[in-house]
Write a protein that holds these residues in place. Structure first.
Motif, PDB file in Angstrom:
ATOM      1  N   HIS A 173       0.827  -1.199   0.000  1.00  0.00           N
ATOM      2  CA  HIS A 173       0.000   0.000   0.000  1.00  0.00           C
ATOM      3  C   HIS A 173       0.863   1.252   0.000  1.00  0.00           C
ATOM      4  CE1 HIS A 173      -2.794   2.941   1.957  1.00  0.00           C
ATOM      5  NE2 HIS A 173      -3.519   2.504   0.918  1.00  0.00           N
ATOM      6  N   GLU A 174       1.872   1.268   0.874  1.00  0.00           N
ATOM      7  CA  GLU A 174       2.764   2.423   0.979  1.00  0.00           C
ATOM      8  C   GLU A 174       3.481   2.674  -0.344  1.00  0.00           C
ATOM      9  OE1 GLU A 174       3.438   4.780   3.222  1.00  0.00           O
ATOM     10  OE2 GLU A 174       1.701   3.976   4.324  1.00  0.00           O
ATOM     11  N   ASN A 175       3.951   1.585  -0.944  1.00  0.00           N
ATOM     12  CA  ASN A 175       4.650   1.680  -2.239  1.00  0.00           C
ATOM     13  C   ASN A 175       3.783   2.359  -3.292  1.00  0.00           C
ATOM     14  OD1 ASN A 175       7.169   0.747  -1.894  1.00  0.00           O
ATOM     15  ND2 ASN A 175       6.718  -1.376  -2.483  1.00  0.00           N
ATOM     16  N   ASP A 176       2.554   1.831  -3.398  1.00  0.00           N
ATOM     17  CA  ASP A 176       1.641   2.348  -4.427  1.00  0.00           C
ATOM     18  C   ASP A 176       1.292   3.803  -4.162  1.00  0.00           C
ATOM     19  OD1 ASP A 176       1.822  -0.125  -5.432  1.00  0.00           O
ATOM     20  OD2 ASP A 176      -0.235  -0.771  -4.988  1.00  0.00           O
ATOM     21  N   GLU A 177       1.032   4.122  -2.902  1.00  0.00           N
ATOM     22  CA  GLU A 177       0.732   5.487  -2.482  1.00  0.00           C
ATOM     23  C   GLU A 177       1.842   6.426  -2.976  1.00  0.00           C
ATOM     24  OE1 GLU A 177      -2.052   6.908   0.542  1.00  0.00           O
ATOM     25  OE2 GLU A 177      -2.353   5.774  -1.316  1.00  0.00           O
ATOM     26  N   GLU A 178       3.074   5.982  -2.649  1.00  0.00           N
ATOM     27  CA  GLU A 178       4.249   6.781  -2.969  1.00  0.00           C
ATOM     28  C   GLU A 178       4.334   7.007  -4.483  1.00  0.00           C
ATOM     29  OE1 GLU A 178       6.216   8.188  -0.838  1.00  0.00           O
ATOM     30  OE2 GLU A 178       7.444   9.042  -2.453  1.00  0.00           O
ATOM     31  N   GLU A 179       4.084   5.896  -5.203  1.00  0.00           N
ATOM     32  CA  GLU A 179       4.160   5.932  -6.670  1.00  0.00           C
ATOM     33  C   GLU A 179       3.154   6.941  -7.221  1.00  0.00           C
ATOM     34  OE1 GLU A 179       6.203   5.154  -9.669  1.00  0.00           O
ATOM     35  OE2 GLU A 179       6.575   3.920  -7.874  1.00  0.00           O
ATOM     36  N   VAL A 180       1.905   6.857  -6.692  1.00  0.00           N
ATOM     37  CA  VAL A 180       0.842   7.740  -7.175  1.00  0.00           C
ATOM     38  C   VAL A 180       1.200   9.195  -6.888  1.00  0.00           C
ATOM     39  CG1 VAL A 180      -1.551   8.422  -6.796  1.00  0.00           C
ATOM     40  CG2 VAL A 180      -0.964   6.008  -7.042  1.00  0.00           C
ATOM     41  N   ARG A 181       1.799   9.401  -5.686  1.00  0.00           N
ATOM     42  CA  ARG A 181       2.167  10.778  -5.359  1.00  0.00           C
ATOM     43  C   ARG A 181       3.207  11.305  -6.334  1.00  0.00           C
ATOM     44  NH1 ARG A 181       2.583  10.053   0.064  1.00  0.00           N
ATOM     45  NH2 ARG A 181       4.866  10.047   0.009  1.00  0.00           N
ATOM     46  N   ARG A 182       4.183  10.436  -6.663  1.00  0.00           N
ATOM     47  CA  ARG A 182       5.213  10.861  -7.610  1.00  0.00           C
ATOM     48  C   ARG A 182       4.613  11.190  -8.968  1.00  0.00           C
ATOM     49  NH1 ARG A 182       9.248   6.905  -6.401  1.00  0.00           N
ATOM     50  NH2 ARG A 182       8.817   5.914  -8.413  1.00  0.00           N
ATOM     51  N   LEU A 183       3.686  10.305  -9.416  1.00  0.00           N
ATOM     52  CA  LEU A 183       3.077  10.507 -10.733  1.00  0.00           C
ATOM     53  C   LEU A 183       2.262  11.802 -10.751  1.00  0.00           C
ATOM     54  CD1 LEU A 183       2.015   6.869 -11.609  1.00  0.00           C
ATOM     55  CD2 LEU A 183       3.935   8.155 -12.515  1.00  0.00           C
ATOM     56  N   ARG A 184       1.541  12.042  -9.640  1.00  0.00           N
ATOM     57  CA  ARG A 184       0.743  13.258  -9.534  1.00  0.00           C
ATOM     58  C   ARG A 184       1.659  14.491  -9.651  1.00  0.00           C
ATOM     59  NH1 ARG A 184      -4.306  14.336  -6.937  1.00  0.00           N
ATOM     60  NH2 ARG A 184      -4.304  12.351  -5.835  1.00  0.00           N
ATOM     61  N   GLY A 185       2.811  14.388  -8.988  1.00  0.00           N
ATOM     62  CA  GLY A 185       3.802  15.479  -9.028  1.00  0.00           C
ATOM     63  C   GLY A 185       4.266  15.737 -10.459  1.00  0.00           C
ATOM     64  N   ARG A 186       4.503  14.612 -11.186  1.00  0.00           N
ATOM     65  CA  ARG A 186       4.995  14.783 -12.555  1.00  0.00           C
ATOM     66  C   ARG A 186       3.939  15.467 -13.432  1.00  0.00           C
ATOM     67  NH1 ARG A 186       7.458   9.319 -14.123  1.00  0.00           N
ATOM     68  NH2 ARG A 186       9.013   9.171 -12.478  1.00  0.00           N
ATOM     69  N   ILE A 187       2.673  15.040 -13.254  1.00  0.00           N
ATOM     70  CA  ILE A 187       1.592  15.646 -14.038  1.00  0.00           C
ATOM     71  C   ILE A 187       1.497  17.136 -13.715  1.00  0.00           C
ATOM     72  CG2 ILE A 187      -0.911  15.696 -14.360  1.00  0.00           C
ATOM     73  CD1 ILE A 187      -0.879  12.652 -14.030  1.00  0.00           C
ATOM     74  N   GLU A 188       1.633  17.445 -12.400  1.00  0.00           N
ATOM     75  CA  GLU A 188       1.612  18.850 -11.960  1.00  0.00           C
ATOM     76  C   GLU A 188       2.717  19.642 -12.651  1.00  0.00           C
ATOM     77  OE1 GLU A 188      -0.278  21.116 -10.159  1.00  0.00           O
ATOM     78  OE2 GLU A 188      -1.602  19.346 -10.406  1.00  0.00           O
ATOM     79  N   ASP A 189       3.942  19.039 -12.664  1.00  0.00           N
ATOM     80  CA  ASP A 189       5.098  19.692 -13.297  1.00  0.00           C
ATOM     81  C   ASP A 189       4.797  19.970 -14.772  1.00  0.00           C
ATOM     82  OD1 ASP A 189       6.491  19.651 -10.985  1.00  0.00           O
ATOM     83  OD2 ASP A 189       7.763  17.915 -11.500  1.00  0.00           O
TER      84      ASP A 189
END
Lengths: 425, 227
Positions: free
Chosen positions: A32-48
């Motif tokens: 769960h933590e892994n996936d959470e982290e991954e989603v947060r990173r992806l969200r950051g990239r989309i934001e960028d």
């Protein structure tokens, strides 16, 4: 199974259950933590990417294997941020790997862009493998530690208990001294030892009192019986009438009976007090021959035929005094409960002694025959203790004894093998 | 025959004395260990009847005392203890016989006579009455010098009768005399009747008088007054 091993096994069983449940929890939360982290990173990239587009950067220059920007119809509804779990080609590993795609669409400077960020993520199997491996190590360590400590603990903590056990095993009612139990600081063992000490003291005391009583009873009863018998015998010698003589003789017979009952009961009590431990093996074959010889006359008087099948040199562990009593009881029973011109069959081998005799059907259920004062013929001359004595002797000598009736044969069988087993053990 | 009865129970001692008195035995009593010891030290007895459970000592010690004094008395132990060890101990210490209480008085008498005969080696091995004589050394019984063909049991029975002449012998007492411990388990006394019948038949066949009579239908008696 040893107490300590039982404890250890239960402990290990519980531990493995807990580890299993713990493994599931660990696996879930890591995943769960892994996936959470991954989603947060992806969200950051989309934001960028969105910020870059806002500042006027061309979408083409932002394209990469990890980010994909497509322009869609302005009228199309806006795509909200969402995540897809899929498989993607990993060029470096030359294989498909788990990939997470996050997509969202934004209207920037009059264009509608859909931005998708992708990233490879660890597969659940890999996480699982890691979790299982580490838990196995923990389990293995526990096994070693629990095993070692249980051995050491059993030696240390249980040693007073084991000593008490040994003392109790060696305890014999005939010993003169009270038992000595080891000192201990464990409360439970202290209670146990106090209890054992009290109990064995009481047993010793009671046994001694009972033994004394038996001896006294036998002596104190036999003496007055002897006096009465003597007086009656003297009375018979004096000038008396026939009528008086008959009265005296009936009284005399009753005294005989009383004295026989007293002797038999004393013997039974002694047997119950285990005063006759089976010691040296005796040659049963010789003893059987001897008993048969001494009773031959009585068999002839009743014209009883005897068939023997006696194996020579059969040795059994039996007290010599009891051997005589046992055999005499068995054979005289076979004679007494026989009819004229009947038959007695004797068979002796290393495993058993069986005595069969013809005779009338027993008047009481066969299982009651071994009880005291149970007689097939209540008015008969016998005092009804013979078979009880046989049974008791068998018990103290660790034989098994059984009785069967199959018209017209009465069978009494002594089985020595139970004794042999206990010897082997 | 001079007999010392060492028995703490006066009634029992009196029974024995009463029975033996008719057999021309001189009986004296010792009720305690001390009393018995004094008498043994002071007088000579042919036979000592010894109870091994005395109020002030062990009869077995007394037995040793008798042996060390070499008084030449035979010792018959009477005891309520049927313990095998006591029996063996007593006989090893030099007692001549051992009798367990309760005993029949005729049995005690027969045992006493038997050890008396055995002790006095130069003495007579022949017990006789009128035409009947029994030799306990050769185990021969004769009627008017004619040898009787008797079985061992019949011989014992005849001797038992001769020793206890004019006494009522109950079937139990005869059974116990002939079969010892085995009699305990054989409450049926038909075999006593058989033996007595055979013995009477054999004596009559040898022209002996039939001295043995049935008494009250329950016992037997060797009558010396038969006309």
């Amino acid at each position: 199974m040893k107490l300590v091993n039982k404890f250890a096994l239960w402990y290990l069983a519980m531990t493995s259950l807990v580890l299993l449940a713990g493994g599931v929890i660990v696996f879930r939360s890591v995943q769960h933590e892994n996936d959470e982290e991954e989603v947060r990173r992806l969200r950051g990239r989309i934001e960028d990417a969105r910020r870059m587009l806002k500042t006027g950067t061309r979408p083409d220059s932002l394209q990469s294997p990890n980010i994909e920007i497509t322009e869609i119809d302005l009228a199309a509804p806006r795509i909200r941020f969402h995540v897809r779990d899929t498989m993607g080609w990993h060029s470096k590993f030359q294989g498909t790997e788990r990939q997470i795609w996050a997509t969202a669409s934004y209207t920037i400077h009059g264009h509608h862009y859909a931005i998708t960020a992708k990233d490879f993520a660890p597969e659940p199997e890999e996480t699982l493998r890691g979790v299982v491996l580490s838990l196995s190590w923990i389990f293995f360590l526990l096994l070693v530690v629990v095993g070692l400590t249980s051995i050491l603990i059993s030696k240390k903590i249980l040693s007073p208990f084991n000593q008490s056990l040994r003392v109790i095993q060696a305890f014999n009612l005939k010993q003169k001294e009270p038992i000595r139990l080891p000192e201990t600081r464990t409360d439970e063992f202290k209670t146990l030892n106090t209890f054992l000490g009290k109990m064995t003291d009481k047993a010793l005391h009671d046994y001694r009192a009972l033994k004394e009583f038996t001896e006294n009873a036998s002596h104190e009863l036999q003496t007055p019986l002897a006096i009465i018998r003597g007086k009656l015998e003297l009375l018979l010698e004096s000038g008396i009438s026939d009528e008086q003589a008959r009265l005296i003789l009936s009284a005399h017979e009753a005294i005989e009976r009383l004295s026989r009952i007293n002797q038999s009961l004393t013997l039974l009590t002694k047997l119950e007090n285990q005063e006759y431990e089976p010691h040296e093996p005796v040659n049963l074959s010789t003893a059987v021959h001897k008993t048969i010889f001494s009773l031959t006359e009585l068999m002839e008087m009743k014209s009883i035929a005897l068939e023997t099948d006696i194996e020579e040199n059969v040795f059994v562990k039996l007290h010599p005094a009891l051997t005589d009593i046992l055999l005499t009881n068995l054979f005289s029973n076979a004679i007494r409960h026989n009819h004229e011109h009947g038959t007695i069959k004797v068979k002796l081998n290393a495993g058993s002694l069986s005595i069969q005799n013809t005779g009338p059907r027993p008047g009481i259920p066969t299982e009651q025959l071994f009880q005291r004062f149970r007689k097939s013929n209540q008015s008969g001359d016998s005092i009804g203790l013979g078979l009880s004595i046989v049974k008791r002797i068998s018990e103290v000598s660790r034989f098994s004894v059984c009785y069967q009736f199959e018209e017209p044969w009465h069978l009494l069988k002594l089985d020595f093998t139970a004794d042999k087993l206990s010897v082997a053990r | 025959m001079k007999v010392l009865i060492v028995e703490d129970n006066r009634e029992l001692a009196e029974n024995i004395r009463g029975y033996l008195a008719r057999e021309a035995c001189v009986c004296e009593h010792g009720y305690t260990y001390g009393e018995a010891q004094d008498k043994i030290a002071a007088y000579q007895y042919d036979c000592i009847i010894l109870d091994i459970m005395l109020p002030d000592g062990d009869g077995l010690d007394l037995l040793e005392f008798i042996r060390t004094r070499k008084a030449g008395s035979s010792v018959l132990i009477i005891s309520a203890k049927n313990a095998l060890d006591d029996k063996v101990n007593g006989l090893e210490l030099g007692a001549d016989d051992y009798l367990t209480k309760p005993f029949h008085l005729p049995e005690l008498h027969a045992r006493l006579k038997a050890i008396y005969r055995r002790k006095n080696l130069d003495g007579d091995h022949v017990v006789s009455f009128n035409e009947i004589s029994v030799n306990t050394a050769t185990l021969e019984a004769r009627v008017n010098d004619a040898l009787l063909e008797l079985t061992k049991k019949e011989f014992d029975l005849l001797l038992y009768f001769l020793i206890n002449k004019n006494r009522v012998l109950t079937r139990q007492s005869i059974a116990e005399h002939l079969w010892g411990d085995y009699a305990d388990n054989l409450a049926n006394f038909d075999f006593v009747y058989q033996h007595v019948k055979n013995l009477r038949k054999k004596i009559s066949a040898a022209n002996g008088k039939d001295y043995i009579g049935t008494v009250y239908g329950l016992g037997y008696k060797f009558n010396t007054h038969t006309a």
